[in-house]
Design an enzyme around this catalytic site. Sequence first.
Site, short mmCIF file in Angstrom:
data_model
loop_
_atom_site.label_atom_id
_atom_site.label_comp_id
_atom_site.label_asym_id
_atom_site.label_seq_id
_atom_site.Cartn_x
_atom_site.Cartn_y
_atom_site.Cartn_z
N LYS A 57 -8.12 46.02 -18.06
CA LYS A 57 -7.35 47.25 -17.88
C LYS A 57 -8.22 48.34 -17.24
CE LYS A 57 -4.17 46.39 -21.69
NZ LYS A 57 -3.79 46.78 -23.07
N GLY A 71 -8.13 50.55 -23.47
CA GLY A 71 -8.27 49.93 -24.79
C GLY A 71 -7.23 48.86 -25.00
N ASP A 72 -7.48 48.02 -25.99
CA ASP A 72 -6.51 47.02 -26.39
C ASP A 72 -6.67 46.75 -27.88
OD1 ASP A 72 -4.41 45.21 -25.13
OD2 ASP A 72 -5.51 43.82 -26.42
N THR A 73 -5.56 46.58 -28.55
CA THR A 73 -5.56 46.33 -29.98
C THR A 73 -4.88 45.01 -30.27
OG1 THR A 73 -5.51 48.71 -30.40
CG2 THR A 73 -4.90 47.28 -32.23
#
Length: 193
Positions: A57, A71-73
Amino acid sequence: MATTVLKLVLASASPRRREWLARLGIEPDAVVPADIDETPRPAELPRDYALRMAREKARILDGAGAHVLAGDTVVAAGRRILPKAENEATARDCLQLLSGRRHRVLSAVALAYPDGTIRDKLSETQLKFKRLSPEEIDAYIASGEWEGKAGGYAIQGMAEALIPWIQGSHSGVVGLPLYETRVLLKAAGFPIG
């Protein structure tokens, strides 16, 4: 001596990430959601997947001389990556799987520099849902909070009252681990106290 003004692009459509970034005193110069294929690779572990998504990203956007924060969760039950709930059936499946058990939330943040360098950090939090009754699951589904959320829940809403135990970063579970984000931005020269 001239001071260089750093510019920041937030590569996220999440209003929560922007709100949490403001807690660090940072307002992005632009918000441009990164549109990438978020399909996990075969046998990809949750930790590797979260970091790869955050990096991709951050890398996908041409920051035009700016830093790009992404970010990524990921919600993981064991080695299993739970999906983002796009419909009630998926949300219900996730809640039934998480009911009464511990799971992990991995929240990765990546910062792409204008020269293409990418630095990243990962926050890992363990949580436990209480054993959920069918009525509790129905009430949560009716709330709509699950829509588009990894693992079918949002800790910043009704689900928080269903989680008796958490070890790690609350902000990471929401979607932007503040400590790790602060470390990355401060190392890049952003003015954070």
